[in-house]
Design an enzyme around this catalytic site. Structure first.
Site, PDB file in Angstrom:
ATOM      1  N   TYR A  46      -4.295  10.005  -0.975  1.00 41.43           N
ATOM      2  CA  TYR A  46      -2.884  10.072  -0.574  1.00 41.43           C
ATOM      3  C   TYR A  46      -1.856  10.306  -1.675  1.00 41.43           C
ATOM      4  O   TYR A  46      -1.184  11.333  -1.704  1.00 41.43           O
ATOM      5  CB  TYR A  46      -2.518   8.783   0.170  1.00 41.43           C
ATOM      6  CG  TYR A  46      -3.289   8.579   1.437  1.00 41.43           C
ATOM      7  CD1 TYR A  46      -2.920   9.211   2.631  1.00 41.43           C
ATOM      8  CD2 TYR A  46      -4.403   7.732   1.464  1.00 41.43           C
ATOM      9  CE1 TYR A  46      -3.638   9.015   3.803  1.00 41.43           C
ATOM     10  CE2 TYR A  46      -5.126   7.542   2.629  1.00 41.43           C
ATOM     11  CZ  TYR A  46      -4.743   8.182   3.803  1.00 41.43           C
ATOM     12  OH  TYR A  46      -5.453   7.995   4.951  1.00 41.43           O
ATOM     13  N   ASP A  63      -8.314   3.952  13.553  1.00 40.48           N
ATOM     14  CA  ASP A  63      -9.018   2.707  13.864  1.00 40.48           C
ATOM     15  C   ASP A  63      -7.946   1.799  14.479  1.00 40.48           C
ATOM     16  O   ASP A  63      -7.118   1.242  13.777  1.00 40.48           O
ATOM     17  CB  ASP A  63      -9.578   2.141  12.553  1.00 40.48           C
ATOM     18  CG  ASP A  63     -10.069   0.707  12.645  1.00 40.48           C
ATOM     19  OD1 ASP A  63      -9.865   0.047  13.686  1.00 40.48           O
ATOM     20  OD2 ASP A  63     -10.650   0.223  11.649  1.00 40.48           O
ATOM     21  N   TRP A 113      -8.668  -1.455  -0.122  1.00 36.18           N
ATOM     22  CA  TRP A 113      -9.326  -0.207  -0.525  1.00 36.18           C
ATOM     23  C   TRP A 113     -10.617  -0.442  -1.299  1.00 36.18           C
ATOM     24  O   TRP A 113     -11.269   0.511  -1.734  1.00 36.18           O
ATOM     25  CB  TRP A 113      -8.366   0.646  -1.368  1.00 36.18           C
ATOM     26  CG  TRP A 113      -7.464   1.508  -0.539  1.00 36.18           C
ATOM     27  CD1 TRP A 113      -6.222   1.207  -0.070  1.00 36.18           C
ATOM     28  CD2 TRP A 113      -7.749   2.830  -0.061  1.00 36.18           C
ATOM     29  NE1 TRP A 113      -5.704   2.241   0.661  1.00 36.18           N
ATOM     30  CE2 TRP A 113      -6.628   3.259   0.686  1.00 36.18           C
ATOM     31  CE3 TRP A 113      -8.844   3.696  -0.192  1.00 36.18           C
ATOM     32  CZ2 TRP A 113      -6.567   4.509   1.289  1.00 36.18           C
ATOM     33  CZ3 TRP A 113      -8.772   4.947   0.415  1.00 36.18           C
ATOM     34  CH2 TRP A 113      -7.648   5.340   1.148  1.00 36.18           C
ATOM     35  N   ARG A 138      -4.928  11.790  12.164  1.00 39.13           N
ATOM     36  CA  ARG A 138      -6.070  12.509  12.753  1.00 39.13           C
ATOM     37  C   ARG A 138      -7.114  11.544  13.295  1.00 39.13           C
ATOM     38  O   ARG A 138      -7.838  11.837  14.246  1.00 39.13           O
ATOM     39  CB  ARG A 138      -6.721  13.436  11.722  1.00 39.13           C
ATOM     40  CG  ARG A 138      -7.355  12.676  10.578  1.00 39.13           C
ATOM     41  CD  ARG A 138      -8.280  13.486   9.692  1.00 39.13           C
ATOM     42  NE  ARG A 138      -8.770  12.631   8.620  1.00 39.13           N
ATOM     43  CZ  ARG A 138      -9.882  11.881   8.707  1.00 39.13           C
ATOM     44  NH1 ARG A 138     -10.625  11.900   9.798  1.00 39.13           N
ATOM     45  NH2 ARG A 138     -10.239  11.104   7.702  1.00 39.13           N
ATOM     46  N   ASN A 166      -0.602   1.152   9.650  1.00 43.17           N
ATOM     47  CA  ASN A 166       0.076   2.435   9.532  1.00 43.17           C
ATOM     48  C   ASN A 166       1.471   2.386  10.147  1.00 43.17           C
ATOM     49  O   ASN A 166       2.406   2.985   9.610  1.00 43.17           O
ATOM     50  CB  ASN A 166      -0.759   3.539  10.180  1.00 43.17           C
ATOM     51  CG  ASN A 166      -2.116   3.703   9.524  1.00 43.17           C
ATOM     52  OD1 ASN A 166      -3.158   3.637  10.175  1.00 43.17           O
ATOM     53  ND2 ASN A 166      -2.133   3.877   8.202  1.00 43.17           N
ATOM     54  N   ALA A 213     -15.205  -0.786   9.076  1.00 39.67           N
ATOM     55  CA  ALA A 213     -16.371   0.099   8.972  1.00 39.67           C
ATOM     56  C   ALA A 213     -16.140   1.044   7.806  1.00 39.67           C
ATOM     57  O   ALA A 213     -15.094   1.662   7.708  1.00 39.67           O
ATOM     58  CB  ALA A 213     -16.566   0.875  10.273  1.00 39.67           C
ATOM     59  N   GLU A 223       0.837  -1.195   0.000  1.00 36.52           N
ATOM     60  CA  GLU A 223       0.000   0.000   0.000  1.00 36.52           C
ATOM     61  C   GLU A 223       0.879   1.253   0.000  1.00 36.52           C
ATOM     62  O   GLU A 223       0.624   2.211  -0.740  1.00 36.52           O
ATOM     63  CB  GLU A 223      -0.929   0.003   1.218  1.00 36.52           C
ATOM     64  CG  GLU A 223      -1.839   1.212   1.262  1.00 36.52           C
ATOM     65  CD  GLU A 223      -2.572   1.387   2.583  1.00 36.52           C
ATOM     66  OE1 GLU A 223      -3.732   1.810   2.563  1.00 36.52           O
ATOM     67  OE2 GLU A 223      -1.977   1.107   3.656  1.00 36.52           O
ATOM     68  N   HIS A 243      -9.603   5.427  18.271  1.00 36.12           N
ATOM     69  CA  HIS A 243     -10.865   4.778  18.603  1.00 36.12           C
ATOM     70  C   HIS A 243     -10.897   3.284  18.303  1.00 36.12           C
ATOM     71  O   HIS A 243     -10.111   2.772  17.497  1.00 36.12           O
ATOM     72  CB  HIS A 243     -12.035   5.457  17.866  1.00 36.12           C
ATOM     73  CG  HIS A 243     -11.822   5.564  16.384  1.00 36.12           C
ATOM     74  ND1 HIS A 243     -11.279   6.683  15.787  1.00 36.12           N
ATOM     75  CD2 HIS A 243     -12.062   4.687  15.366  1.00 36.12           C
ATOM     76  CE1 HIS A 243     -11.213   6.498  14.484  1.00 36.12           C
ATOM     77  NE2 HIS A 243     -11.676   5.281  14.197  1.00 36.12           N
ATOM     78  N   LEU A 244     -11.834   2.626  18.957  1.00 32.36           N
ATOM     79  CA  LEU A 244     -12.220   1.257  18.631  1.00 32.36           C
ATOM     80  C   LEU A 244     -13.677   1.279  18.203  1.00 32.36           C
ATOM     81  O   LEU A 244     -14.507   1.946  18.844  1.00 32.36           O
ATOM     82  CB  LEU A 244     -12.081   0.348  19.857  1.00 32.36           C
ATOM     83  CG  LEU A 244     -10.666  -0.072  20.257  1.00 32.36           C
ATOM     84  CD1 LEU A 244     -10.674  -0.693  21.644  1.00 32.36           C
ATOM     85  CD2 LEU A 244     -10.081  -1.055  19.238  1.00 32.36           C
ATOM     86  N   CYS A 267      -6.336   9.862   6.705  1.00 34.49           N
ATOM     87  CA  CYS A 267      -6.290   9.610   8.158  1.00 34.49           C
ATOM     88  C   CYS A 267      -4.863   9.850   8.646  1.00 34.49           C
ATOM     89  O   CYS A 267      -4.629  10.652   9.537  1.00 34.49           O
ATOM     90  CB  CYS A 267      -6.737   8.188   8.465  1.00 34.49           C
ATOM     91  SG  CYS A 267      -8.454   7.869   8.052  1.00 34.49           S
ATOM     92  N   ARG A 289      13.695  22.332   9.624  1.00 38.38           N
ATOM     93  CA  ARG A 289      12.502  21.955  10.402  1.00 38.38           C
ATOM     94  C   ARG A 289      11.266  21.912   9.500  1.00 38.38           C
ATOM     95  O   ARG A 289      10.139  21.878   9.988  1.00 38.38           O
ATOM     96  CB  ARG A 289      12.299  22.944  11.551  1.00 38.38           C
ATOM     97  CG  ARG A 289      13.407  22.879  12.600  1.00 38.38           C
ATOM     98  CD  ARG A 289      13.106  23.778  13.788  1.00 38.38           C
ATOM     99  NE  ARG A 289      13.223  25.179  13.443  1.00 38.38           N
ATOM    100  CZ  ARG A 289      14.328  25.912  13.622  1.00 38.38           C
ATOM    101  NH1 ARG A 289      15.424  25.358  14.101  1.00 38.38           N
ATOM    102  NH2 ARG A 289      14.347  27.195  13.299  1.00 38.38           N
TER     103      ARG A 289
END
Length: 300
Positions: free
Chosen positions: A129, A205, A87, A202, A213, A299, A65, A243-244, A181, A161
């Protein structure tokens, strides 16, 4: 006392969400329990990478990916040609909604693979992306390659920076199948030549997304380090809405009850001329002996 296994940071986060998360109905209608703001650090300098061991993570899918993002491609056809199906859910839901045809995922994917015209019409994810990373469209009509710029800066101005790229292109969010995400990647080079990376996500899952990730971002950090003549340092992951899904609780409890095993190592067995030259066969992962996989539904 030995050093605590770094995977415990992830397991602690699962427990924190289960015990103290705030429960809400979310965009998908499934509902989530979430906390806001989390940070995990992984040390890549010893050759290990955060491919989680408390369940099997299909790291090759995550790396494929990432390589797909780097091509700038935004159609699922090239992913399916690599047998990556993560996807498909979004274009499939769109196709069913638009046509009323209750096609199965297998049949939909077969049509995408067989029919280039069908793929162009129904397999497109919008400016997601890869498009933003490699072909960000400026107001001046020019396309900007953030990745090429980053590699150049790592080589020529490593004290900067401003070594980052991101995908949150406000003008194009509405055209994306899913807004990014994992949206900001920032890099930092130490005075002794180590490349540190930070990923801000941001929305995470934690059961299905975050483990992918971690693996994808670590692979990218290895590629960037190699291209810039640096050694991998630390990978820092920062989550916003962490989150879950309500239908993942049981799986999360199973995973959180397992003891981590040593992280595997990942190395690049070839040095391509550019960031565009990498293939999945260039990545060698050794000593990965995870607990069994844990099944869960995504989901959409």
């Amino acid at each position: 006392m030995g050093r605590r296994h770094p995977e415990h940071q992830y397991l602690d986060l699962l427990n924190e969400i289960l015990e103290h998360g705030d429960e809400r109905v979310d965009r998908t209608g499934v509902g989530t329990r979430s906390i806001f703001g989390a940070l995990i650090r992984f040390d890549l300098s010893d050759g290990t990478v955060p491919i989680l061991t408390t369940k099997r993570v299909y790291w090759k899918t995550a790396v494929k990916e990432m390589l797909w993002f780097l091509t700038g491609n935004t159609n699922i056809r090239s992913l399916l040609q690599e047998n990556v199906r993560i996807w498909t859910d979004w274009p499939l839901a769109h196709f069913r909604r638009e046509t009323g045809e209750q096609i199965s995922q297998d049949d939909f994917e077969a049509r995408i693979l067989q029919d280039e015209g069908f793929a162009a019409r129904w397999g497109e994810l919008g400016p997601v992306y890869g498009r933003q990373w490699r072909r960000w469209l400026g107001a001046d009509g020019r396309e900007y390659d953030q990745i090429a710029g980053l590699v150049s800066m790592l080589r020529t101005n490593p004290a900067s920076r401003r070594m980052l790229f991101h995908g949150w292109n406000v003008a194009e969010l509405g055209d994306m199948a899913l807004p990014p995400c994992h949206m900001v990647y920032q890099y930092h080079v130490t005075s002794d030549g180590r490349l540190n990376g930070l990923l801000f996500q941001r929305s995470a899952d934690m059961l299905l997304g975050a483990p992918f990730n971690y693996a994808g971002a670590a692979a990218l950090q290895l590629m960037l380090a190699q291209q810039a003549g640096l050694r991998p340092g630390e990978f820092v992951w920062v989550g916003g809405d962490v989150h879950l899904y309500l239908n993942h609780f049981e799986q999360a409890r199973i995973q959180a009850s397992r003891d981590p095993r040593p992280f595997p190592t990942m190395r690049l067995i070839r040095h391509p001329e550019s960031i565009d030259g990498y293939r999945i066969d260039d990545f060698e992962v050794q000593d990965y002996s995870p607990h069994p996989p844990i099944q869960a539904d995504v989901a959409v």
